[in-house]
Design an enzyme around this catalytic site. Structure first.
Site, PDB file in Angstrom:
ATOM      1  N   ALA A 127       0.799  -1.223   0.000  1.00 47.08           N
ATOM      2  CA  ALA A 127       0.000   0.000   0.000  1.00 47.08           C
ATOM      3  C   ALA A 127       0.833   1.275   0.000  1.00 47.08           C
ATOM      4  CB  ALA A 127      -0.921  -0.037   1.223  1.00 47.08           C
ATOM      5  N   ASN A 195       2.273  -3.857   7.612  1.00 46.95           N
ATOM      6  CA  ASN A 195       3.015  -4.584   6.577  1.00 46.95           C
ATOM      7  C   ASN A 195       3.896  -3.643   5.769  1.00 46.95           C
ATOM      8  OD1 ASN A 195       1.990  -7.446   6.630  1.00 46.95           O
ATOM      9  ND2 ASN A 195       0.081  -6.305   6.632  1.00 46.95           N
ATOM     10  N   HIS A 225       0.000   6.905   4.135  1.00 46.59           N
ATOM     11  CA  HIS A 225       1.396   6.544   4.432  1.00 46.59           C
ATOM     12  C   HIS A 225       2.322   7.581   3.811  1.00 46.59           C
ATOM     13  CE1 HIS A 225       0.046   2.638   5.795  1.00 46.59           C
ATOM     14  NE2 HIS A 225      -0.526   2.414   4.636  1.00 46.59           N
TER      15      HIS A 225
HETATM   16  N1  LIG Z   1       1.518  -6.179   2.109  1.00 45.37           N
HETATM   17  C1  LIG Z   1       0.573  -5.264   2.299  1.00 45.37           C
HETATM   18  O1  LIG Z   1       0.719  -4.093   1.936  1.00 45.37           O
HETATM   19  C2  LIG Z   1      -0.694  -5.649   2.990  1.00 45.37           C
HETATM   20  C3  LIG Z   1      -1.777  -4.766   3.003  1.00 45.37           C
HETATM   21  C4  LIG Z   1      -2.946  -5.162   3.634  1.00 45.37           C
HETATM   22  C5  LIG Z   1      -3.015  -6.387   4.277  1.00 45.37           C
HETATM   23  N2  LIG Z   1      -1.938  -7.211   4.277  1.00 45.37           N
HETATM   24  C6  LIG Z   1      -1.975  -8.515   4.969  1.00 45.37           C
HETATM   25  O2  LIG Z   1      -2.508  -9.493   4.092  1.00 45.37           O
HETATM   26  C7  LIG Z   1      -3.212 -10.489   4.855  1.00 45.37           C
HETATM   27  C8  LIG Z   1      -4.635 -10.664   4.287  1.00 45.37           C
HETATM   28  O3  LIG Z   1      -5.336  -9.444   4.403  1.00 45.37           O
HETATM   29  P1  LIG Z   1      -6.922  -9.402   4.193  1.00 45.37           P
HETATM   30  O4  LIG Z   1      -7.325  -7.983   4.238  1.00 45.37           O
HETATM   31  O5  LIG Z   1      -7.293 -10.238   3.028  1.00 45.37           O
HETATM   32  O6  LIG Z   1      -7.415 -10.134   5.529  1.00 45.37           O
HETATM   33  P2  LIG Z   1      -8.826 -10.850   5.785  1.00 45.37           P
HETATM   34  O7  LIG Z   1      -8.950 -10.945   7.259  1.00 45.37           O
HETATM   35  O8  LIG Z   1      -9.903 -10.192   5.003  1.00 45.37           O
HETATM   36  O9  LIG Z   1      -8.621 -12.320   5.172  1.00 45.37           O
HETATM   37  C9  LIG Z   1      -7.694 -13.226   5.673  1.00 45.37           C
HETATM   38  C10 LIG Z   1      -8.220 -14.628   5.417  1.00 45.37           C
HETATM   39  O10 LIG Z   1      -7.176 -15.557   5.703  1.00 45.37           O
HETATM   40  C11 LIG Z   1      -7.708 -16.646   6.433  1.00 45.37           C
HETATM   41  N3  LIG Z   1      -6.621 -17.260   7.190  1.00 45.37           N
HETATM   42  C12 LIG Z   1      -6.017 -16.826   8.325  1.00 45.37           C
HETATM   43  N4  LIG Z   1      -5.011 -17.657   8.682  1.00 45.37           N
HETATM   44  C13 LIG Z   1      -4.968 -18.634   7.740  1.00 45.37           C
HETATM   45  C14 LIG Z   1      -4.148 -19.769   7.538  1.00 45.37           C
HETATM   46  N5  LIG Z   1      -3.155 -20.082   8.373  1.00 45.37           N
HETATM   47  N6  LIG Z   1      -4.384 -20.565   6.470  1.00 45.37           N
HETATM   48  C15 LIG Z   1      -5.388 -20.276   5.606  1.00 45.37           C
HETATM   49  N7  LIG Z   1      -6.198 -19.192   5.731  1.00 45.37           N
HETATM   50  C16 LIG Z   1      -5.984 -18.390   6.783  1.00 45.37           C
HETATM   51  C17 LIG Z   1      -8.822 -16.061   7.275  1.00 45.37           C
HETATM   52  O11 LIG Z   1      -9.762 -17.034   7.663  1.00 45.37           O
HETATM   53  C18 LIG Z   1      -9.402 -15.029   6.302  1.00 45.37           C
HETATM   54  O12 LIG Z   1     -10.423 -15.576   5.493  1.00 45.37           O
HETATM   55  C19 LIG Z   1      -3.212 -10.005   6.311  1.00 45.37           C
HETATM   56  O13 LIG Z   1      -2.197 -10.665   7.038  1.00 45.37           O
HETATM   57  C20 LIG Z   1      -2.893  -8.523   6.195  1.00 45.37           C
HETATM   58  O14 LIG Z   1      -2.202  -8.035   7.337  1.00 45.37           O
HETATM   59  C21 LIG Z   1      -0.804  -6.873   3.628  1.00 45.37           C
END
Ligand SMILES: NC(=O)c1ccc[n+]([C@@H]2O[C@H](COP(=O)([O-])OP(=O)(O)OC[C@H]3O[C@@H](n4cnc5c(N)ncnc54)[C@H](O)[C@@H]3O)[C@@H](O)[C@H]2O)c1
Length: 274
Positions: A127, A195, A225
């Protein structure tokens, strides 16, 4: 004939669901979603139905998903991203990691594993803007990298650090600094919110030297950010005002688009930008 890239998505939430839709819409003929997996009951089957009208893409286990994929996209959680990456790399598959906070202290281990198995690790910019300039600045001395993140107080709901510090998010009426310190500490204390600090650390001068300020800002509708970089090549300042993902206000929609752009770089013969 061009070989189609088989993509497996771990985590069928906001990012995983949106990415799957984009892959189907924009990558036809070059890549396809071969499997989806989620630890929450029914989520993988639901996503599969939305993608192909049946539950056939839902994998019963992570191992099954990995077996069906060339590239695994982790969009699950910071608590599990390291283990998901280890398993994918161990099976000689490539991995794209979204929960970067979970691997920032283990990057060397994943690099070794990838090298040993001839696999690759992809970490999208997420992001923020400025990773291109920061990476280029790696060729000279980088003196300073500072990230200032502003989010609405509600984005920090459920964060253990906020509870431990007894900060009442409902009572925040003006910009309030929740944290100021190293990216190393920020990624431990705010694993789901920061992240971007982890990506910045990996692209630049490391988590111990990258500075982070996290501000709860009640007037902020979007996730903002700002990044300041100072190197012997000059100064860089970027500011990103991100629209929130409709299904998860902790996630910026740009993170989804960044993963799609990273995927395009993997598939396309021509790559633009660092
Ligand atoms: N890199 C970036 O810039 C950035 C930005 C936003 C979010 N993220 C990260 O990406 C990830 C996903 O974000 P999101 O908004 O889709 O979250 P979300 O909560 O909408 O979805 C996450 C999904 O993963 C599932 N899950 C959790 N642990 C699991 C596992 N061990 N195995 C399989 N499924 C699992 C959950 O049940 C849920 O359905 C988060 O960790 C978030 O912090 C990264």
């Amino acid at each position: 004939m061009v070989k189609m890239l088989k993509i497996g998505i771990v985590g069928c939430g906001a990012i995983g669901g949106s990415l799957a839709k984009i892959i189907k819409r924009d990558f036809a003929g070059r890549a396809f979603v071969a499997a989806v997996y989620d630890i929450a009951d029914g989520k993988a089957a639901d996503l599969s139905k939305r993608l192909c009208g049946s539950g056939r893409l839902a994998a019963g286990t992570l191992k099954q998903l990995i077996a069906r994929s060339d590239l695994v996209i982790e969009a699950a959680s910071a608590a599990h991203s390291r283990e998901i990456a280890r398993q994918a790399l161990g099976a000689r598959k490539d991995i794209m990691i979204m929960s970067v906070g979970g691997i920032v202290s283990h990057a060397a281990e994943l690099r070794r594993l990838a090298q040993k198995n001839g696999s690759r690790v992809f970490i999208p910019s997420g992001a923020i803007a400025g990773i291109d300039g920061l990476k280029a600045s790696g060729g000279v001395t980088v003196k300073k990298v500072i990230l200032t993140t502003r989010k609405h107080p509600r984005s920090f709901a459920g964060v253990r650090y906020i509870q431990d510090k007894k900060i009442d998010l409902e009572a925040v009426t003006k910009d309030t600094v929740l944290f100021s310190g190293s990216a190393k500490d920020a990624t431990v204390l705010f694993p789901q919110n920061i992240n971007v600090a982890a990506v910045l650390s990996l692209a630049g001068i490391g988590a111990a030297k990258t500075e982070v300020r996290i501000i709860a800002s009640p007037d902020t509708r979007n996730n903002i950010h700002e990044i300041e970089i100072e190197s012997s090549a000059g100064k860089i300042f970027t500011r990103t005002e991100n629209v929130l993902h409709p299904e998860n206000p902790k996630t910026s929609y740009l993170a989804v688009l960044s993963a799609a752009a990273a995927l395009r770089q993997i598939i396309e013969p021509v790559r633009v930008g660092t």
